[in-house]
Design a protein around this motif. Structure first.
Motif, mmCIF file in Angstrom:
data_model
loop_
_atom_site.group_PDB
_atom_site.id
_atom_site.type_symbol
_atom_site.label_atom_id
_atom_site.label_comp_id
_atom_site.label_asym_id
_atom_site.label_seq_id
_atom_site.Cartn_x
_atom_site.Cartn_y
_atom_site.Cartn_z
ATOM 1 N N ILE A 1 0.858 -1.189 0.000
ATOM 2 C CA ILE A 1 0.000 0.000 0.000
ATOM 3 C C ILE A 1 0.889 1.233 0.000
ATOM 4 O O ILE A 1 1.610 1.492 0.958
ATOM 5 C CB ILE A 1 -0.939 0.004 1.216
ATOM 6 N N LYS A 2 0.836 1.977 -1.071
ATOM 7 C CA LYS A 2 1.671 3.169 -1.212
ATOM 8 C C LYS A 2 0.828 4.431 -1.075
ATOM 9 O O LYS A 2 -0.315 4.483 -1.547
ATOM 10 C CB LYS A 2 2.380 3.171 -2.569
ATOM 11 N N THR A 3 1.409 5.444 -0.442
ATOM 12 C CA THR A 3 0.766 6.746 -0.350
ATOM 13 C C THR A 3 1.105 7.556 -1.600
ATOM 14 O O THR A 3 2.269 7.656 -1.981
ATOM 15 C CB THR A 3 1.255 7.509 0.892
ATOM 16 N N VAL A 4 0.084 8.083 -2.248
ATOM 17 C CA VAL A 4 0.282 8.961 -3.404
ATOM 18 C C VAL A 4 -0.047 10.365 -2.923
ATOM 19 O O VAL A 4 -1.213 10.715 -2.729
ATOM 20 C CB VAL A 4 -0.622 8.558 -4.583
ATOM 21 N N ARG A 5 0.984 11.142 -2.679
ATOM 22 C CA ARG A 5 0.817 12.451 -2.035
ATOM 23 C C ARG A 5 -0.206 13.323 -2.765
ATOM 24 O O ARG A 5 -0.140 13.499 -3.975
ATOM 25 C CB ARG A 5 2.157 13.176 -1.970
ATOM 26 N N GLY A 6 -1.141 13.825 -1.983
ATOM 27 C CA GLY A 6 -2.156 14.720 -2.531
ATOM 28 C C GLY A 6 -3.297 14.014 -3.240
ATOM 29 O O GLY A 6 -4.264 14.662 -3.644
ATOM 30 N N GLU A 7 -3.205 12.683 -3.400
ATOM 31 C CA GLU A 7 -4.252 11.962 -4.140
ATOM 32 C C GLU A 7 -4.909 10.834 -3.341
ATOM 33 O O GLU A 7 -6.093 10.619 -3.453
ATOM 34 C CB GLU A 7 -3.675 11.406 -5.450
ATOM 35 N N GLY A 8 -4.118 10.095 -2.570
ATOM 36 C CA GLY A 8 -4.684 9.009 -1.811
ATOM 37 C C GLY A 8 -3.744 7.846 -1.655
ATOM 38 O O GLY A 8 -2.550 8.036 -1.375
ATOM 39 N N TYR A 9 -4.257 6.627 -1.874
ATOM 40 C CA TYR A 9 -3.456 5.420 -1.671
ATOM 41 C C TYR A 9 -3.588 4.515 -2.891
ATOM 42 O O TYR A 9 -4.598 4.515 -3.595
ATOM 43 C CB TYR A 9 -3.938 4.660 -0.433
ATOM 44 N N LEU A 10 -2.562 3.675 -3.082
ATOM 45 C CA LEU A 10 -2.533 2.753 -4.203
ATOM 46 C C LEU A 10 -2.063 1.390 -3.722
ATOM 47 O O LEU A 10 -1.067 1.290 -3.008
ATOM 48 C CB LEU A 10 -1.597 3.275 -5.306
ATOM 49 N N PHE A 11 -2.806 0.356 -4.093
ATOM 50 C CA PHE A 11 -2.428 -1.023 -3.778
ATOM 51 C C PHE A 11 -1.672 -1.569 -4.976
ATOM 52 O O PHE A 11 -2.205 -1.636 -6.102
ATOM 53 C CB PHE A 11 -3.690 -1.851 -3.517
ATOM 54 N N VAL A 12 -0.415 -1.924 -4.777
ATOM 55 C CA VAL A 12 0.467 -2.314 -5.859
ATOM 56 C C VAL A 12 -0.018 -3.590 -6.533
ATOM 57 O O VAL A 12 -0.387 -4.558 -5.851
ATOM 58 C CB VAL A 12 1.915 -2.511 -5.342
ATOM 59 N N ARG A 13 -0.035 -3.590 -7.855
ATOM 60 C CA ARG A 13 -0.444 -4.776 -8.593
ATOM 61 C C ARG A 13 0.492 -5.952 -8.321
ATOM 62 O O ARG A 13 1.696 -5.755 -8.149
ATOM 63 C CB ARG A 13 -0.455 -4.516 -10.101
#
Length: 232
Positions: A217-229
Motif C-alpha cells: 500500500i503506497k501513499t500517493v501524495r495529494g491523491e490518496g493510496y494505491l495497492f500495488v499490482r
C-alpha cells in the motif's frame, strides 16, 4: 436482520439515559454500563452485543484502557466518544482497534447514523464480488470476512478488513481518502478527519507483521493510496 443490541458505556448517567431513550425509540436494544469495569466484567462473562459505544473519559478505567483490555480477543465493533479537541485520543482509539469515533457532546441522531454504518460494514461487502480475492500470498474471503497471509489468519477489525477489500478489488488504482471514507466508513470525509489514514496504517502494519513480501500500500501524495499490482 433482527434488532441490534448495543452496549453503551459512559459514567454520565443523564447522558446514557438520554441516548438510551433515543436509540430504543429508533428500534435499537440498549444495555448500559456506567463504568468501564462493569462493561469489562459483562463482556468477559460472555454477554453478547452487536456493537459497543465507549466514552473515553471515565474514572477508574478509561474507554481507551477498556478497549486495550478487549483487543484483539474480542471482535466486537466499537465506537469511541471523545472530548472536544481530543485528536490524540481519537487516533489512539483507532490505533487500538476502534472502528470509528464521535466527538462529545454528540447528537443522538448522528450517533445512530454511526452505529448503523459500523454495523452495516461489519456484516456486508459489496454483493458483486463474493469469490476469494488473491494477491501474492494474501487471500481475502468476503463470505467469511477472513484474510490469510500464507497459513496465518490476519486479525482485522471490520474497518480494516473493508480497507483491504477495497484495495484488493482495485489493484493498481489510486483510491482517494474521500472515496475510501465513503466506502469503508459509510460517511463523508470531513476536515481534519484522520480515521481512514489510521485504518490504512494499521492494515499496512498487520500485513508487514505477517512477512508480506513488499510494501503493498503506497501513499500517493495529494491523491490518496494505491495497492500495488501483483507482479506475478
Amino acid at each position: 436482520m433482527g434488532v441490534s443490541h448495543i452496549l453503551l458505556v459512559d459514567d454520565d448517567q443523564e447522558l446514557t439515559e438520554l441516548l438510551s431513550d433515543y436509540l430504543t425509540a429508533e428500534g435499537v436494544k440498549v444495555s448500559v454500563s456506567n463504568s468501564a469495569m462493569n462493561a469489562l466484567e459483562r463482556l468477559q462473562a460472555g454477554e453478547t452485543f452487536d456493537l459497543a459505544v465507549f466514552d473515553i473519559m471515565m474514572p477508574e478505567m478509561s474507554g481507551l484502557e477498556l478497549l486495550q483490555q478487549l483487543r484483539p480477543g474480542f471482535q466486537l465493533p466499537v465506537i469511541m466518544l471523545t472530548g472536544r479537541g481530543g485528536d490524540i485520543d481519537r487516533i489512539l482509539g483507532l490505533e487500538m482497534g476502534a472502528d470509528d469515533y464521535l466527538s462529545k457532546p454528540c447528537n443522538p441522531r448522528e450517533l445512530l447514523a454511526r452505529i448503523r454504518a459500523v454495523l452495516r460494514r461489519a456484516k456486508q461487502v459489496e454483493p458483486s464480488v463474493t469469490s476469494i480475492l488473491k494477491h501474492g500470498t494474501i487471500e481475502l474471503d468476503p463470505s467469511k470476512r477472513e484474510v490469510l497471509i500464507g497459513a496465518h489468519v490476519v486479525d482485522l477489525t471490520s474497518a480494516e478488513f473493508n480497507v483491504l477489500y477495497q484495495f484488493m478489488l482495485r489493484p493498481g488504482e489510486i483510491l482517494s481518502k474521500s472515496e475510501l471514507t465513503e466506502k469503508v466508513l459509510h460517511r463523508p470525509l470531513t476536515a481534519y478527519d484522520r480515521a481512514i489514514d489510521v485504518h490504512v496504517s494499521r492494515v499496512r502494519q498487520k500485513i508487514a507483521s505477517c512477512n508480506a513480501p513488499q510494501e503493498l500500500i503506497k501513499t500517493v501524495r495529494g491523491e490518496g493510496y494505491l495497492f500495488v499490482r501483483d507482479s506475478a
